[in-house]
Design a protein around this motif. Structure first.
Motif, PDB file in Angstrom:
ATOM      1  N   ALA A  90       0.830  -1.207   0.000  1.00 41.37           N
ATOM      2  CA  ALA A  90       0.000   0.000   0.000  1.00 41.37           C
ATOM      3  C   ALA A  90       0.864   1.257   0.000  1.00 41.37           C
ATOM      4  O   ALA A  90       0.546   2.240  -0.684  1.00 41.37           O
ATOM      5  N   LEU A  91       1.950   1.243   0.757  1.00 43.95           N
ATOM      6  CA  LEU A  91       2.854   2.392   0.770  1.00 43.95           C
ATOM      7  C   LEU A  91       3.507   2.596  -0.587  1.00 43.95           C
ATOM      8  O   LEU A  91       3.747   3.732  -1.018  1.00 43.95           O
ATOM      9  N   GLU A  92       3.785   1.500  -1.262  1.00 42.48           N
ATOM     10  CA  GLU A  92       4.405   1.580  -2.590  1.00 42.48           C
ATOM     11  C   GLU A  92       3.470   2.296  -3.569  1.00 42.48           C
ATOM     12  O   GLU A  92       3.909   3.026  -4.460  1.00 42.48           O
ATOM     13  N   ALA A  93       2.158   2.065  -3.391  1.00 40.59           N
ATOM     14  CA  ALA A  93       1.180   2.664  -4.307  1.00 40.59           C
ATOM     15  C   ALA A  93       0.627   3.990  -3.792  1.00 40.59           C
ATOM     16  O   ALA A  93      -0.269   4.577  -4.409  1.00 40.59           O
ATOM     17  N   ALA A  94       1.138   4.476  -2.663  1.00 34.95           N
ATOM     18  CA  ALA A  94       0.587   5.676  -2.035  1.00 34.95           C
ATOM     19  C   ALA A  94       0.900   6.933  -2.833  1.00 34.95           C
ATOM     20  O   ALA A  94       1.883   6.998  -3.581  1.00 34.95           O
ATOM     21  N   GLU A  95       0.056   7.955  -2.652  1.00 34.58           N
ATOM     22  CA  GLU A  95       0.227   9.240  -3.328  1.00 34.58           C
ATOM     23  C   GLU A  95       0.801  10.273  -2.355  1.00 34.58           C
ATOM     24  O   GLU A  95       0.275  10.468  -1.266  1.00 34.58           O
ATOM     25  N   ALA A  96       1.874  10.954  -2.764  1.00 35.73           N
ATOM     26  CA  ALA A  96       2.476  11.997  -1.929  1.00 35.73           C
ATOM     27  C   ALA A  96       1.730  13.308  -2.128  1.00 35.73           C
ATOM     28  O   ALA A  96       1.243  13.606  -3.226  1.00 35.73           O
ATOM     29  N   ASP A  97       1.635  14.115  -1.044  1.00 31.62           N
ATOM     30  CA  ASP A  97       0.921  15.389  -1.144  1.00 31.62           C
ATOM     31  C   ASP A  97       1.859  16.574  -1.332  1.00 31.62           C
ATOM     32  O   ASP A  97       1.421  17.728  -1.352  1.00 31.62           O
ATOM     33  N   GLY A  98       3.177  16.315  -1.463  1.00 28.27           N
ATOM     34  CA  GLY A  98       4.137  17.382  -1.655  1.00 28.27           C
ATOM     35  C   GLY A  98       4.540  18.094  -0.387  1.00 28.27           C
ATOM     36  O   GLY A  98       5.341  19.024  -0.414  1.00 28.27           O
ATOM     37  N   ARG A  99       3.983  17.698   0.749  1.00 28.09           N
ATOM     38  CA  ARG A  99       4.306  18.340   2.022  1.00 28.09           C
ATOM     39  C   ARG A  99       4.871  17.327   3.029  1.00 28.09           C
ATOM     40  O   ARG A  99       4.741  17.505   4.232  1.00 28.09           O
ATOM     41  N   GLY A 100       5.458  16.271   2.497  1.00 27.30           N
ATOM     42  CA  GLY A 100       6.087  15.287   3.363  1.00 27.30           C
ATOM     43  C   GLY A 100       5.154  14.218   3.882  1.00 27.30           C
ATOM     44  O   GLY A 100       5.527  13.440   4.760  1.00 27.30           O
ATOM     45  N   ARG A 101       3.915  14.171   3.370  1.00 29.81           N
ATOM     46  CA  ARG A 101       2.971  13.153   3.805  1.00 29.81           C
ATOM     47  C   ARG A 101       2.427  12.395   2.596  1.00 29.81           C
ATOM     48  O   ARG A 101       2.397  12.926   1.491  1.00 29.81           O
ATOM     49  N   VAL A 102       2.014  11.140   2.839  1.00 26.25           N
ATOM     50  CA  VAL A 102       1.441  10.327   1.765  1.00 26.25           C
ATOM     51  C   VAL A 102       0.087   9.802   2.220  1.00 26.25           C
ATOM     52  O   VAL A 102      -0.133   9.559   3.415  1.00 26.25           O
ATOM     53  N   THR A 103      -0.817   9.629   1.273  1.00 27.09           N
ATOM     54  CA  THR A 103      -2.147   9.087   1.553  1.00 27.09           C
ATOM     55  C   THR A 103      -2.158   7.614   1.203  1.00 27.09           C
ATOM     56  O   THR A 103      -1.805   7.227   0.085  1.00 27.09           O
ATOM     57  N   VAL A 104      -2.562   6.782   2.183  1.00 23.81           N
ATOM     58  CA  VAL A 104      -2.470   5.329   2.046  1.00 23.81           C
ATOM     59  C   VAL A 104      -3.819   4.700   2.339  1.00 23.81           C
ATOM     60  O   VAL A 104      -4.490   5.056   3.313  1.00 23.81           O
ATOM     61  N   ALA A 105      -4.217   3.750   1.493  1.00 26.76           N
ATOM     62  CA  ALA A 105      -5.416   2.948   1.737  1.00 26.76           C
ATOM     63  C   ALA A 105      -4.977   1.640   2.388  1.00 26.76           C
ATOM     64  O   ALA A 105      -4.264   0.843   1.763  1.00 26.76           O
TER      65      ALA A 105
END
Length: 336
Positions: free
Chosen positions: A266-281
């Protein structure tokens, strides 16, 4: 290299009535021509290897020849004594047999290797149960273990997870000790025949049926267990939670949830928000379990969905803020 291969060839022939050149070549990872040369070398060294000619021929040892264990080196001898698990053998009722076997092997070793058992014991100990779990021995484990070794069918009364007791006729193929819990992999009859996994501590009654069963030699215990364990883990993950995690949270996330492999994917497929955080399902067992698993990450994780779980974290954050929003203590013991 060749000496080790020759010893392995003799041991293979000791363990079976005969083997073809192709079978030996596959086991030894050499060509059939090399097998022929090795057989000749063994014969010249006094090992009675006999070659049966023809299409159905092969190699065999004649005259009941047995080799002593003088070909073992120190690492091999130590590894041999690491292969037994004392606690598990004791629980299965095999401690006396294992002790006798170790004595016989020790007696057959060269004098220079006699300290291998003690050396291995000083360097390795297996403690199978998880922390804070009291290990227990299922009442019927010795009886089931004897049936596994002898290929004997069992009639059992099994308590399912819903509490209902059912009677089953089982062909027990193998035992597995997982995190201090014993399981038996067995082929069941009845309306839903097939291989299944049963927890031994749910066996209320065990009795031999008096019938032997013919074992399916293609059954791979380790492979079957790995497949069922993976399937069980996937089946447990019934819900999905959407979270936003920091870099530190992403590093810790695989270690606080139950299925590390799925989290890494899931982390591999996560999307970064450009502010040092990623959104994970994340796939989770339940929302209650997700709350318990994610709470230790504190501010490194933000729950986005579902709304009910986010509100639960929001309430917890407000309560924490009330405790830590001011100086410690107060007249009623609550921070102000």
């Amino acid at each position: 290299m060749r000496a080790a291969r020759l010893i392995k060839m003799v041991l293979l022939l000791q363990s079976r009535p005969s083997m073809t050149a192709a079978e030996l070549a596959r086991e030894l990872e050499v060509s059939e021509r090399t097998v022929t040369r090795d057989a000749q070398a063994l014969g010249e060294a006094g090992v009675p290897v006999y070659a049966d000619r023809g299409r159905a021929g092969g190699y065999r040892l004649i005259g009941g020849y047995r080799t002593r264990l003088t070909g073992l080196d120190r690492d091999e001898a130590a590894a041999l004594f690491l292969s037994g698990v004392p606690g598990a053998l004791r629980e299965m009722g095999l401690e006396d047999a294992a002790s006798a076997a170790r004595l016989k092997v020790s007696a057959a070793l060269l004098p220079s290797l006699r300290d291998a058992p003690a050396s291995a014991g000083r360097r390795f100990h297996l403690d199978a149960p998880a922390w804070w779990q009291e290990p227990g021995t299922p009442e019927h484990l010795p009886a089931v273990a004897r049936a596994v070794w002898a290929d004997l069918a069992l009639r059992v009364v099994y308590r399912r997870r819903d509490g209902e007791s059912v009677e089953r006729l089982l062909e027990p193929y193998g035992l597995v000790l997982k995190a201090g819990v014993w399981y038996v992999c067995a082929r069941a009859g009845g309306e839903r025949p097939g291989f299944r996994v049963y927890r031994l501590d749910r066996f209320d009654e065990v009795a031999r049926s008096g019938e032997a069963f013919v074992r399916d030699e293609s059954f791979d215990l380790a492979g079957f267990w790995a497949e069922r364990a993976a399937s069980f883990a996937r089946a447990m993950l019934r819900e999905t939670v959407l979270v936003r995690v920091s870099t530190a949270g992403a590093a810790r996330l695989p270690y606080v949830t139950g299925d590390r492999e799925s989290v890494l994917a899931a982390l591999e497929a996560a999307e970064a928000d450009g502010r040092g955080r990623v959104t994970v399902a994340l796939a989770v067992e339940s929302y209650d379990v997700a709350y318990e698993q994610l709470m230790p990450l504190g501010p490194e994780v933000e729950v986005l969905e579902p709304t009910a779980l986010r509100e639960r974290f929001t309430a917890a954050a407000r309560a924490m803020g009330g405790l830590y929003g001011g100086s410690p203590g107060g007249r009623d013991g609550v921070a102000r």
